[in-house]
Design a protein around this motif. Structure first.
Motif: not given
Length: 235
Positions: A35-60
């Motif tokens: 449910g946490a909200r993140l801001r994602l960027v790609d290093g090339e000048g683009r950005a999107r909001w994102a939501e964490v859907e699930a969190v596991g032991a080694a990945s989310a």
């Protein structure tokens, strides 16, 4: 706001898995949850909001959403700089990235022909990536070199405004103009007479930052701040 640097493919697509060091930092150290909200960027000048859907032991699982602010300055400013010692070069890259510099071209000079091993250049790029996420930018600066001084003419070609820092030169009003700007910063020993003449012939204007002698990284960042200040948060 937490900014995470991802690949252009991850940013453009649907849900993806976030693992490795970023997973550890976000979900072990910072203890984010689904449910946490993140801001994602790609290093090339683009950005999107994102939501964490699930969190596991080694990945989310992260789902990109609507576009997010880019937080990039309106003006394109790049550096052509004589490389300082490794730790000071890393500090320069970190702070220049935070300010929003578009590129850092390392250039050898007559009084400081220092070279940089591939591992050193890779480290500077990692420093820039960390600084981008810390500061919230969306575009990684291009970092390359060490170029021979003669290559500076090609580097300067896309920039209608060009300045080189020189102790004793008068302040320059062009620091605050809107046009793309390339700033050339020489070694602590200063430009040679031949380099100074070549810079002037190549369309660079001498610019001063006051009567004191500054280290390479101090002069570079002071000039960048002057050049970017009118539009640091315009996008």
């Amino acid at each position: 706001m937490i900014t995470v640097l991802v690949s252009p493919v991850e940013l453009a697509g649907g849900p993806f898995e976030l693992a490795g060091a970023e997973h550890h930092h976000l979900f072990r150290v910072r203890r984010l949850r689904a449910g946490a909200r993140l801001r994602l960027v790609d290093g090339e000048g683009r950005a999107r909001w994102a939501e964490v859907e699930a969190v596991g032991a080694a990945s989310a699982t992260v789902r990109p959403g609507e576009p997010a602010p880019l937080l990039e300055p309106a003006r394109r400013v790049a550096l052509a700089v004589a490389p300082p010692r490794p730790e000071r070069a890393a500090w320069l890259v970190e702070k220049a990235t935070e300010l929003g510099v578009a590129a850092i071209h390392l250039v050898g000079t007559e009084r400081d022909p220092r070279q940089l091993a591939p591992a050193g250049l890779a480290r500077l790029r990692r420093v820039a990536a960390a600084a981008l996420m810390q500061s919230g930018g969306s575009r990684l600066p291009k970092i390359d070199g060490v170029h021979p001084f003669a290559a500076l003419a090609g580097i300067a070609a896309p920039f209608p405004m060009r300045a080189f820092l020189d102790p004793g030169a008068l302040p320059w009003e062009g620091f605050g103009a809107p046009e793309p700007l390339l700033l050339a910063i020489g070694p602590e020993g200063g430009w040679s007479d031949a380099e100074r003449a070549a810079l002037v012939a190549g369309g660079f204007r001498a610019a001063g930052l006051g009567p004191r002698l500054l280290r390479v990284e101090t002069a570079a960042l002071a000039a960048v701040a002057l050049a970017l200040a009118p539009g640091l948060a315009s996008r």
